[in-house]
Motif scaffolding. Structure first.
Motif, PDB file in Angstrom:
ATOM      1  N   LYS A   1       0.834  -1.208   0.000  1.00 19.26           N
ATOM      2  CA  LYS A   1       0.000   0.000   0.000  1.00 19.26           C
ATOM      3  C   LYS A   1       0.867   1.255   0.000  1.00 19.26           C
ATOM      4  O   LYS A   1       0.399   2.321  -0.416  1.00 19.26           O
ATOM      5  CB  LYS A   1      -0.912   0.022   1.221  1.00 19.26           C
ATOM      6  CG  LYS A   1      -1.848  -1.172   1.330  1.00 19.26           C
ATOM      7  CD  LYS A   1      -2.784  -1.268   0.153  1.00 19.26           C
ATOM      8  CE  LYS A   1      -3.717  -2.460   0.296  1.00 19.26           C
ATOM      9  NZ  LYS A   1      -4.577  -2.634  -0.894  1.00 19.26           N
ATOM     10  N   LEU A   2       2.103   1.146   0.450  1.00 17.74           N
ATOM     11  CA  LEU A   2       2.982   2.303   0.436  1.00 17.74           C
ATOM     12  C   LEU A   2       3.378   2.692  -0.987  1.00 17.74           C
ATOM     13  O   LEU A   2       3.809   3.825  -1.220  1.00 17.74           O
ATOM     14  CB  LEU A   2       4.237   2.029   1.277  1.00 17.74           C
ATOM     15  CG  LEU A   2       4.005   1.888   2.778  1.00 17.74           C
ATOM     16  CD1 LEU A   2       5.307   1.548   3.483  1.00 17.74           C
ATOM     17  CD2 LEU A   2       3.411   3.162   3.364  1.00 17.74           C
ATOM     18  N   ASP A   3       3.263   1.757  -1.932  1.00 20.64           N
ATOM     19  CA  ASP A   3       3.547   2.102  -3.327  1.00 20.64           C
ATOM     20  C   ASP A   3       2.593   3.179  -3.819  1.00 20.64           C
ATOM     21  O   ASP A   3       3.003   4.193  -4.390  1.00 20.64           O
ATOM     22  CB  ASP A   3       3.437   0.855  -4.215  1.00 20.64           C
ATOM     23  CG  ASP A   3       4.639  -0.067  -4.049  1.00 20.64           C
ATOM     24  OD1 ASP A   3       5.730   0.439  -3.745  1.00 20.64           O
ATOM     25  OD2 ASP A   3       4.479  -1.284  -4.224  1.00 20.64           O
ATOM     26  N   THR A   4       1.288   2.955  -3.616  1.00 21.06           N
ATOM     27  CA  THR A   4       0.315   3.948  -4.048  1.00 21.06           C
ATOM     28  C   THR A   4       0.414   5.219  -3.199  1.00 21.06           C
ATOM     29  O   THR A   4       0.160   6.319  -3.698  1.00 21.06           O
ATOM     30  CB  THR A   4      -1.112   3.375  -3.955  1.00 21.06           C
ATOM     31  OG1 THR A   4      -1.350   2.893  -2.618  1.00 21.06           O
ATOM     32  CG2 THR A   4      -1.298   2.223  -4.918  1.00 21.06           C
ATOM     33  N   TYR A   5       0.779   5.062  -1.949  1.00 18.13           N
ATOM     34  CA  TYR A   5       0.940   6.226  -1.065  1.00 18.13           C
ATOM     35  C   TYR A   5       2.018   7.160  -1.602  1.00 18.13           C
ATOM     36  O   TYR A   5       1.853   8.385  -1.645  1.00 18.13           O
ATOM     37  CB  TYR A   5       1.277   5.729   0.335  1.00 18.13           C
ATOM     38  CG  TYR A   5       1.490   6.810   1.375  1.00 18.13           C
ATOM     39  CD1 TYR A   5       0.428   7.564   1.841  1.00 18.13           C
ATOM     40  CD2 TYR A   5       2.752   7.054   1.889  1.00 18.13           C
ATOM     41  CE1 TYR A   5       0.625   8.554   2.809  1.00 18.13           C
ATOM     42  CE2 TYR A   5       2.954   8.035   2.851  1.00 18.13           C
ATOM     43  CZ  TYR A   5       1.892   8.771   3.308  1.00 18.13           C
ATOM     44  OH  TYR A   5       2.088   9.737   4.259  1.00 18.13           O
ATOM     45  N   PHE A   6       3.153   6.580  -2.034  1.00 18.67           N
ATOM     46  CA  PHE A   6       4.255   7.383  -2.540  1.00 18.67           C
ATOM     47  C   PHE A   6       4.083   7.735  -4.014  1.00 18.67           C
ATOM     48  O   PHE A   6       4.512   8.802  -4.460  1.00 18.67           O
ATOM     49  CB  PHE A   6       5.587   6.643  -2.345  1.00 18.67           C
ATOM     50  CG  PHE A   6       6.126   6.756  -0.956  1.00 18.67           C
ATOM     51  CD1 PHE A   6       6.932   7.806  -0.588  1.00 18.67           C
ATOM     52  CD2 PHE A   6       5.818   5.809  -0.006  1.00 18.67           C
ATOM     53  CE1 PHE A   6       7.424   7.917   0.696  1.00 18.67           C
ATOM     54  CE2 PHE A   6       6.304   5.905   1.283  1.00 18.67           C
ATOM     55  CZ  PHE A   6       7.116   6.962   1.636  1.00 18.67           C
ATOM     56  N   ALA A   7       3.492   6.829  -4.788  1.00 19.85           N
ATOM     57  CA  ALA A   7       3.404   7.046  -6.230  1.00 19.85           C
ATOM     58  C   ALA A   7       2.241   7.947  -6.621  1.00 19.85           C
ATOM     59  O   ALA A   7       2.286   8.593  -7.676  1.00 19.85           O
ATOM     60  CB  ALA A   7       3.274   5.703  -6.957  1.00 19.85           C
ATOM     61  N   ARG A   8       1.188   8.018  -5.811  1.00 21.41           N
ATOM     62  CA  ARG A   8       0.011   8.809  -6.170  1.00 21.41           C
ATOM     63  C   ARG A   8      -0.223   9.979  -5.221  1.00 21.41           C
ATOM     64  O   ARG A   8      -0.318  11.124  -5.638  1.00 21.41           O
ATOM     65  CB  ARG A   8      -1.231   7.908  -6.197  1.00 21.41           C
ATOM     66  CG  ARG A   8      -1.168   6.809  -7.240  1.00 21.41           C
ATOM     67  CD  ARG A   8      -2.424   5.950  -7.174  1.00 21.41           C
ATOM     68  NE  ARG A   8      -2.341   4.796  -8.063  1.00 21.41           N
ATOM     69  CZ  ARG A   8      -3.259   3.832  -8.118  1.00 21.41           C
ATOM     70  NH1 ARG A   8      -4.316   3.888  -7.329  1.00 21.41           N
ATOM     71  NH2 ARG A   8      -3.115   2.816  -8.948  1.00 21.41           N
ATOM     72  N   TYR A   9      -0.331   9.647  -3.943  1.00 20.95           N
ATOM     73  CA  TYR A   9      -0.766  10.676  -2.992  1.00 20.95           C
ATOM     74  C   TYR A   9       0.303  11.736  -2.743  1.00 20.95           C
ATOM     75  O   TYR A   9       0.053  12.939  -2.910  1.00 20.95           O
ATOM     76  CB  TYR A   9      -1.174  10.016  -1.679  1.00 20.95           C
ATOM     77  CG  TYR A   9      -1.549  11.006  -0.613  1.00 20.95           C
ATOM     78  CD1 TYR A   9      -2.725  11.735  -0.698  1.00 20.95           C
ATOM     79  CD2 TYR A   9      -0.713  11.239   0.479  1.00 20.95           C
ATOM     80  CE1 TYR A   9      -3.065  12.676   0.273  1.00 20.95           C
ATOM     81  CE2 TYR A   9      -1.048  12.162   1.450  1.00 20.95           C
ATOM     82  CZ  TYR A   9      -2.226  12.868   1.340  1.00 20.95           C
ATOM     83  OH  TYR A   9      -2.563  13.784   2.295  1.00 20.95           O
ATOM     84  N   LEU A  10       1.507  11.316  -2.337  1.00 15.64           N
ATOM     85  CA  LEU A  10       2.532  12.299  -1.990  1.00 15.64           C
ATOM     86  C   LEU A  10       2.962  13.169  -3.178  1.00 15.64           C
ATOM     87  O   LEU A  10       3.188  14.376  -3.002  1.00 15.64           O
ATOM     88  CB  LEU A  10       3.744  11.601  -1.369  1.00 15.64           C
ATOM     89  CG  LEU A  10       3.521  11.058   0.039  1.00 15.64           C
ATOM     90  CD1 LEU A  10       4.823  10.532   0.614  1.00 15.64           C
ATOM     91  CD2 LEU A  10       2.938  12.115   0.962  1.00 15.64           C
TER      92      LEU A  10
END
Length: 561
Positions: free
Chosen positions: A137-146
């Motif tokens: 889930k950290l992939d989408t956190y870093f790749a999309r949200y941040l």
């Protein structure tokens, strides 16, 4: 099982724990701000070039060279924006990969260290879910949200300034309507966060249930109840499906709401520009510039709201990770490594209580382990005998009281200050459920002393009442192919080898003869008497109690009160 931490409404959009503990995150944030600022400047340049190409084409169509130069510059700006977007994606992916590696290493390292904890240990199924799909889930956190968060902090500010310089009225309109996007984003974010956390909890429950069924599959099949579990798994799976679809539905609806608010805001700017161009109060180029640039002010904030569920998922995972890491941080303060040979261990009014439980797992207990003596701890099931062993092993931190170690030279140390590796190097342990690894019998026995010879391994097996257990025999994970008595004797052999070859001076034995016949039990008793070390043995069987120099009975916490 580790309890999921529910964040409050004031949770920051960027988890500060990730920033404090990860150099990769700090580097990534710095790079994101630089890239986002450059992209914001390019957005302004692109809008200006588009406005110039269109206005020059309409007003002075004969100036082909001017239009051609503007088109070429516009193409260069677009390509540069694309390159920066690609660079931002690469930086995000690398940051996510580094953070995942770091967090996985820290979690596994802390769990392997076995530092004292103040709550229930996380179940293996929870750890597997957390370190596997949870960390992803950290992939989408870093790749999309941040990335969108970085753009949302820089692009609107640059755009508003540029629009205000070109057309103050439009700049004021955008500055006034921008907070509406933020307000709706926050409202949507509250609902998205709660639904996403429920989805994460549902997935964790599903993994727990599935792991429990697999662990008890043999028993279920023996009693003909295995098929009944399909309904339970289907029910938990359906609950997980509903939570997942609910989170997705809310994410899509939130995107629609933010799109609607942004569209209305841009329409206000467009109507104002159109009326003033018709009336001759605003030039065509300025109007086009503001009209093209206005949506860019709302886009990053709108996309932050659309990707807020990625933030909720990432922070839900981070909460569980730091619940493990923060609970284990007591190990960092352990720096004392004294000589523990011939030490006296004093348990002074120690009790253990777990969060969420009204009754202590171990009532206040005091006892003394003297060098070379055998102390037997007795009591009914549930009175805290195994918990006491866990405290002495350093797996559990006492809720009240303390454990002190008085060295042979008279110096007294608090167990909370002693380095765990130094402390455990002097311990030989037989847990209530022996842990066995895939390999051979000899390999599992050598966990007590890695450099032990074949003869020493065979001698330890013989003294543990298992002369017929071949050192070359294969052992499946958890000792699944061994009987309960064979697993117990293998663990005792390992403890004896640790005393003889690794210098252990204290043996902590939790029901070492459970499941053994009389002859094997007599072999174990004989080996313990000959070990000549400090022994604490948890025992129900009378023969072990009779061998002890002292007996300490424990009572359940309710009766102790």
């Amino acid at each position: 099982m580790t309890t999921l931490n529910v964040r409050t409404a004031s949770s920051p959009p960027l988890d500060p724990r990730l920033v404090r503990r990860s150099r990769a995150v700090r580097t990534y944030l710095a790079a994101s701000v630089v890239i986002a600022t450059a992209m914001a400047a390019l957005v302004v340049g692109q809008s200006w070039l588009i406005a110039r190409v269109v206005s020059e084409g309409f007003e002075r169509s004969g100036l082909v060279d001017v239009v051609t130069a503007a088109v070429l510059a516009l193409a260069a700006v677009i390509l540069t924006r694309a390159a920066l977007g690609w660079l931002h994606a690469v930086v995000s992916a690398r940051a996510a990969a580094r953070v995942k590696v770091q967090l996985r290493e820290e979690v596994v390292g802390r769990l392997l260290d076995g530092a004292p904890h103040h709550g229930a240990r996380p179940e293996s199924s929870h750890v597997v879910t957390l370190l596997g799909p949870g960390m992803d889930k950290l992939d989408t956190y870093f790749a999309r949200y941040l990335p969108q968060l970085a753009l949302a902090l820089t692009v609107p500010a640059v755009v508003v300034v540029a629009v205000f310089v070109a057309d103050p009225l439009s700049g004021i309109t955008i500055a006034v309507t921008l907070p509406l996007i933020v307000v709706f984003m926050v409202l949507v974010g509250y609902m998205t966060r709660d639904r996403t956390e429920r989805r994460w909890r549902a997935m964790v429950r599903l993994s727990h249930h599935f792991a429990d069924v697999l662990d008890g599959l043999v028993v279920l099949k023996v009693f003909g109840r295995s098929r009944n579990q399909t309904e339970g798994i289907a029910e938990v799976g359906e609950r997980n499906r509903k939570e997942t679809m609910g989170a997705l539905r809310l994410a899509f609806l939130s995107s629609f709401v933010l799109e609607l608010v942004a569209t209305i805001s841009v329409a206000l700017v467009a109507v104002s520009i159109g009326l003033r161009i018709v009336e001759g109060h605003l030039s065509l180029m300025t109007g086009l510039f503001v009209l093209v640039l206005a949506p860019e002010a709302y886009l990053p904030i709108r996309q932050v709201g659309a990707h807020f569920h990625d933030s909720a998922e990432g922070q839900a995972v981070a909460d569980d990770v730091y619940a493990i890491l923060d609970d284990q941080d007591v190990a960092v303060r352990r720096t004392v490594a004294p000589d523990l040979g011939g030490a006296t261990i004093v348990v002074d009014d120690v009790s253990v209580s777990y969060p969420g439980r009204t009754t202590p797992a171990l009532a206040p207990t005091s006892l003394v382990l003297e060098p070379g003596r055998v102390l037997a701890v007795t009591g009914s099931s549930g009175c805290g005998k195994s918990t006491l062993v866990d405290v002495l092993m350093g797996f559990v931190a006492p809720t009240t009281g303390r454990v002190t170690v008085r060295a042979a030279d008279g110096t007294t140390y608090d167990l909370a200050d002693i380095d765990l590796a130094s402390w455990r190097s002097r311990l030989a342990w037989v847990p209530q459920v022996p842990g066995l690894l895939s390999g051979t019998v000899a390999g599992n026995v050598r966990l007590g002393a890695r450099d032990a010879s074949d003869d020493e391994v065979a001698e330890a097996l013989r003294d543990a009442g298992a002369p017929d257990l071949s050192p070359q025999r294969e052992v499946h994970e958890g000792g699944a192919n061994l009987s309960a008595g064979e697993r117990r004797r293998l663990a005792v052999a390992r403890a004896l080898l640790r005393v003889r070859r690794a210098g252990a001076t204290v043996m902590l034995l939790d029901e070492p003869t459970a499941g053994l016949d009389t002859a094997a039990e007599e072999d174990v008793r004989r080996a313990l008497r000959a070990a000549d070390v400090t022994v604490l043995v948890v025992a129900h069987r009378r023969a072990l109690v009779d061998d002890a120099d002292r007996v300490v009975p424990l009572v359940p916490a309710g009766m102790a009160a």
